[in-house]
Motif scaffolding. Structure first.
Motif, mmCIF file in Angstrom:
data_model
loop_
_atom_site.group_PDB
_atom_site.id
_atom_site.type_symbol
_atom_site.label_atom_id
_atom_site.label_comp_id
_atom_site.label_asym_id
_atom_site.label_seq_id
_atom_site.Cartn_x
_atom_site.Cartn_y
_atom_site.Cartn_z
ATOM 1 N N LEU A 74 -9.633 3.404 1.575
ATOM 2 C CA LEU A 74 -9.279 1.861 2.045
ATOM 3 C C LEU A 74 -8.904 1.705 3.403
ATOM 4 C CD1 LEU A 74 -7.403 0.821 -1.235
ATOM 5 C CD2 LEU A 74 -9.678 0.408 -0.809
ATOM 6 N N LYS A 75 -9.459 0.946 3.873
ATOM 7 C CA LYS A 75 -9.441 0.881 5.541
ATOM 8 C C LYS A 75 -8.157 -0.223 5.697
ATOM 9 C CE LYS A 75 -13.844 2.177 6.976
ATOM 10 N NZ LYS A 75 -14.712 1.815 7.836
ATOM 11 N N ILE A 76 -7.212 0.349 6.123
ATOM 12 C CA ILE A 76 -5.956 -0.712 6.347
ATOM 13 C C ILE A 76 -5.703 -1.226 7.881
ATOM 14 C CG2 ILE A 76 -3.454 -1.179 5.572
ATOM 15 C CD1 ILE A 76 -4.876 -0.499 3.122
ATOM 16 N N GLN A 77 -5.519 -2.432 8.021
ATOM 17 C CA GLN A 77 -5.115 -2.967 9.325
ATOM 18 C C GLN A 77 -3.874 -3.710 9.125
ATOM 19 O OE1 GLN A 77 -6.544 -3.300 12.724
ATOM 20 N NE2 GLN A 77 -4.378 -3.768 12.941
ATOM 21 N N VAL A 78 -2.612 -3.273 10.122
ATOM 22 C CA VAL A 78 -1.398 -3.826 9.550
ATOM 23 C C VAL A 78 -1.048 -4.637 10.945
ATOM 24 C CG1 VAL A 78 1.144 -3.323 9.531
ATOM 25 C CG2 VAL A 78 -0.881 -1.686 8.588
ATOM 26 N N LYS A 79 -0.402 -6.009 10.355
ATOM 27 C CA LYS A 79 0.004 -7.221 11.326
ATOM 28 C C LYS A 79 1.141 -7.590 10.786
ATOM 29 C CE LYS A 79 -3.735 -7.380 13.732
ATOM 30 N NZ LYS A 79 -3.834 -7.389 15.364
ATOM 31 N N SER A 80 2.120 -8.018 11.786
ATOM 32 C CA SER A 80 3.452 -8.652 11.300
ATOM 33 C C SER A 80 3.729 -9.977 12.253
ATOM 34 C CB SER A 80 4.429 -7.751 11.417
ATOM 35 O OG SER A 80 4.737 -7.468 12.655
ATOM 36 N N VAL A 81 4.705 -10.742 11.663
ATOM 37 C CA VAL A 81 4.921 -11.931 12.330
ATOM 38 C C VAL A 81 6.539 -12.171 12.077
ATOM 39 C CG1 VAL A 81 4.326 -13.784 10.767
ATOM 40 C CG2 VAL A 81 4.398 -14.191 13.222
ATOM 41 N N ARG A 82 7.168 -12.486 12.909
ATOM 42 C CA ARG A 82 8.717 -13.111 12.768
ATOM 43 C C ARG A 82 8.835 -14.288 12.342
ATOM 44 N NH1 ARG A 82 11.447 -9.338 17.659
ATOM 45 N NH2 ARG A 82 9.427 -8.760 18.159
ATOM 46 N N ASP A 83 9.030 -14.906 11.265
ATOM 47 C CA ASP A 83 9.367 -16.188 10.838
ATOM 48 C C ASP A 83 8.145 -16.669 10.592
ATOM 49 O OD1 ASP A 83 12.278 -16.014 10.692
ATOM 50 O OD2 ASP A 83 12.272 -16.300 12.938
ATOM 51 N N SER A 84 7.451 -17.461 11.739
ATOM 52 C CA SER A 84 5.967 -17.852 11.377
ATOM 53 C C SER A 84 5.180 -17.601 12.611
ATOM 54 C CB SER A 84 6.227 -19.671 11.185
ATOM 55 O OG SER A 84 7.053 -20.050 12.399
ATOM 56 N N HIS A 86 -13.642 -2.603 0.969
ATOM 57 C CA HIS A 86 -12.740 -1.572 1.122
ATOM 58 C C HIS A 86 -11.943 -1.462 2.411
ATOM 59 C CE1 HIS A 86 -14.331 0.519 -2.614
ATOM 60 N NE2 HIS A 86 -15.433 0.374 -2.035
ATOM 61 N N ARG A 87 -11.903 -2.730 2.721
ATOM 62 C CA ARG A 87 -11.159 -3.027 4.123
ATOM 63 C C ARG A 87 -9.978 -4.126 3.524
ATOM 64 N NH1 ARG A 87 -11.147 -2.520 9.551
ATOM 65 N NH2 ARG A 87 -13.287 -1.733 9.384
ATOM 66 N N LEU A 88 -8.534 -3.800 3.909
ATOM 67 C CA LEU A 88 -7.540 -4.826 3.617
ATOM 68 C C LEU A 88 -6.683 -5.092 4.970
ATOM 69 C CD1 LEU A 88 -7.738 -2.462 0.995
ATOM 70 C CD2 LEU A 88 -6.496 -4.715 0.105
ATOM 71 N N LEU A 89 -5.920 -6.161 4.968
ATOM 72 C CA LEU A 89 -4.942 -6.349 5.809
ATOM 73 C C LEU A 89 -3.662 -6.336 5.226
ATOM 74 C CD1 LEU A 89 -4.111 -7.398 8.650
ATOM 75 C CD2 LEU A 89 -3.948 -9.727 7.631
ATOM 76 N N ALA A 90 -2.723 -5.544 5.718
ATOM 77 C CA ALA A 90 -1.321 -5.374 5.134
ATOM 78 C C ALA A 90 -0.507 -6.298 6.077
ATOM 79 C CB ALA A 90 -0.843 -3.789 5.386
ATOM 80 N N PHE A 91 0.240 -7.255 5.597
ATOM 81 C CA PHE A 91 0.803 -8.185 6.586
ATOM 82 C C PHE A 91 2.388 -8.041 6.277
ATOM 83 C CE2 PHE A 91 2.717 -12.325 7.065
ATOM 84 C CZ PHE A 91 2.415 -12.554 8.435
ATOM 85 N N GLY A 92 3.233 -8.159 7.322
ATOM 86 C CA GLY A 92 4.832 -8.161 6.966
ATOM 87 C C GLY A 92 5.230 -9.384 7.580
ATOM 88 N N LEU A 93 6.049 -10.124 6.753
ATOM 89 C CA LEU A 93 6.488 -11.548 7.305
ATOM 90 C C LEU A 93 8.084 -11.130 7.381
ATOM 91 C CD1 LEU A 93 6.817 -14.443 7.785
ATOM 92 C CD2 LEU A 93 6.603 -14.871 5.581
ATOM 93 N N LEU A 94 8.507 -10.951 8.621
ATOM 94 C CA LEU A 94 9.948 -10.678 8.796
ATOM 95 C C LEU A 94 10.650 -11.884 9.137
ATOM 96 C CD1 LEU A 94 9.081 -7.821 11.123
ATOM 97 C CD2 LEU A 94 9.386 -7.689 8.879
ATOM 98 N N ILE A 95 11.725 -12.438 8.274
ATOM 99 C CA ILE A 95 12.632 -13.216 8.309
ATOM 100 C C ILE A 95 14.181 -12.503 8.708
ATOM 101 C CG2 ILE A 95 13.664 -15.297 7.041
ATOM 102 C CD1 ILE A 95 10.594 -15.588 7.235
ATOM 103 N N GLU A 96 14.719 -13.273 9.755
ATOM 104 C CA GLU A 96 15.952 -12.815 10.388
ATOM 105 C C GLU A 96 17.002 -12.580 9.157
ATOM 106 O OE1 GLU A 96 17.918 -11.338 13.792
ATOM 107 O OE2 GLU A 96 15.730 -12.081 13.272
ATOM 108 N N GLY A 97 17.482 -11.388 9.020
ATOM 109 C CA GLY A 97 18.627 -11.012 8.260
ATOM 110 C C GLY A 97 17.927 -10.574 6.675
ATOM 111 N N GLN A 98 16.841 -10.599 6.618
ATOM 112 C CA GLN A 98 16.179 -10.311 5.249
ATOM 113 C C GLN A 98 15.193 -9.173 5.320
ATOM 114 O OE1 GLN A 98 13.934 -13.577 3.459
ATOM 115 N NE2 GLN A 98 15.773 -15.239 3.984
#
Length: 177
Positions: free
Chosen positions: A74-84, A99-111
């Motif tokens: 599986l080919k994985i691309q990673v992205k993230s954003v803080r809050d919105s 076989h391609r996916l996006l791994a996404f991280g949503l980062l909320i302050e304090g969590q």
């Protein structure tokens, strides 16, 4: 070397005076946030039993490769954003493939990070969350697949919870034996 009692008292005073602020995403640079989320995703996949292989260079929209048992790579691309916000992948580097996916991280302050794993084929049917943008004419941006992260779209994002998608991949891999 053993710390003196003065050094120990000094450290204790520091620790008491400075409460630990975990998950203070605003204190990290964009590069630090990206690296953190990428490593976190790799570790979470490892905990599910995936084999994870790093990419030396990310010039093709692939941050790393993962495989469960003898299932497909599986080919994985990673992205993230803080809050919105809005994140995107250039279509030339993020082709839609089973076989391609996006791994996404949503980062909320304090969590702790909220992780999501989105199969690229989901962009075949754009929504308020998943965007298909082909800029034409005089616009200088390349065509892209995007995600519009807002409070309104969080319910749409929940369908791609990391655990749910990882477990679905595992079930598919196990059924192909």
């Amino acid at each position: 070397m053993v710390a003196s009692s003065n050094q120990t008292r000094s450290l204790l005073r520091y620790n008491l005076a400075m409460p630990l602020q975990r998950y203070k995403w605003s204190a990290l640079t964009k590069q630090q946030v990206g690296a953190y989320v990428e490593y976190f995703v790799k570790m979470e996949l490892t905990m599910f039993g995936f084999h994870v292989y790093g990419a030396e260079v990310d010039d093709r929209g692939v941050d790393f490769i993962a495989q469960f048992a003898d299932g497909p790579f599986l080919k994985i691309q990673v992205k993230s954003v803080r809050d919105s916000g809005y994140v995107f992948m250039e279509k030339s580097k993020f082709s839609l493939h089973e076989h391609r996916l996006l791994a996404f991280g949503l980062l909320i302050e304090g969590q702790p990070p909220n992780l999501f794993l989105i199969p690229s084929l989901e962009w075949r049917n754009p929504t308020a969350l998943l965007r298909d943008r082909d800029y034409g004419g005089e616009l200088k941006s390349a065509p892209e697949w995007g995600m519009n992260i807002s409070k309104k779209n969080l319910t749409l994002l929940e369908a791609y919870s990391f655990d749910k998608t990882a477990e679905a991949i595992i079930r598919l891999s196990e059924s192909s034996f």
